[in-house]
Design a protein around this motif. Structure first.
Motif: not given
Length: 125
Positions: A79, A108-111, A113
């Motif tokens: 992240k 990968c910033v959108d993982m 929650d």
């Protein structure tokens, strides 16, 4: 070549259309995140999640008759790229020094929650 599903009661169950691990001939594929046996993302930051990720992968590899010594390639999604040094502290302990698999690591910033790291392993044995 037939795809063989790898399962283990030591890992959380898959909630989507994917496998915990797959064995095809002498190749094993598994992708893991830092979850506990209930499937919840572990608390405690990147080191705790990396440990859980590696332990989940170890469980799948062992269920298929392999180990980290058989891993030839790891792809890591993280992240925050600044967390790589802390992730590496845990990651390197699972391999013999100087005998690491090939590796790619990308932010990968959108993982999922709470997820800080996801790792894909390919092993040949």
């Amino acid at each position: 070549m037939k795809r063989e599903q790898i399962t283990s009661s030591k890992c959380g169950e898959c909630e989507g259309p994917y496998a915990l691990g797959v064995k095809m001939g002498n190749i094993i594929f598994t992708t893991q995140i830092g979850t506990d046996v209930s499937g919840a993302v572990v608390e405690g930051g990147i080191k705790a999640q990396t440990t859980a990720t590696m332990e989940n992968a170890k469980t799948v590899l062992e269920a298929a008759g392999a180990s980290f010594a058989d891993v030839g390639k790891v792809t890591i999604y993280i992240k925050d790229i600044s967390l790589i040094p802390e992730m590496n502290e845990v990651y390197r302990a699972y391999f013999d020094e100087g005998d690491f698999p090939a590796r790619c690591c990308t932010q990968c910033v959108d993982m999922v929650d709470g997820c800080l790291v996801e790792m894909e392993f390919v092993a040949v044995f």
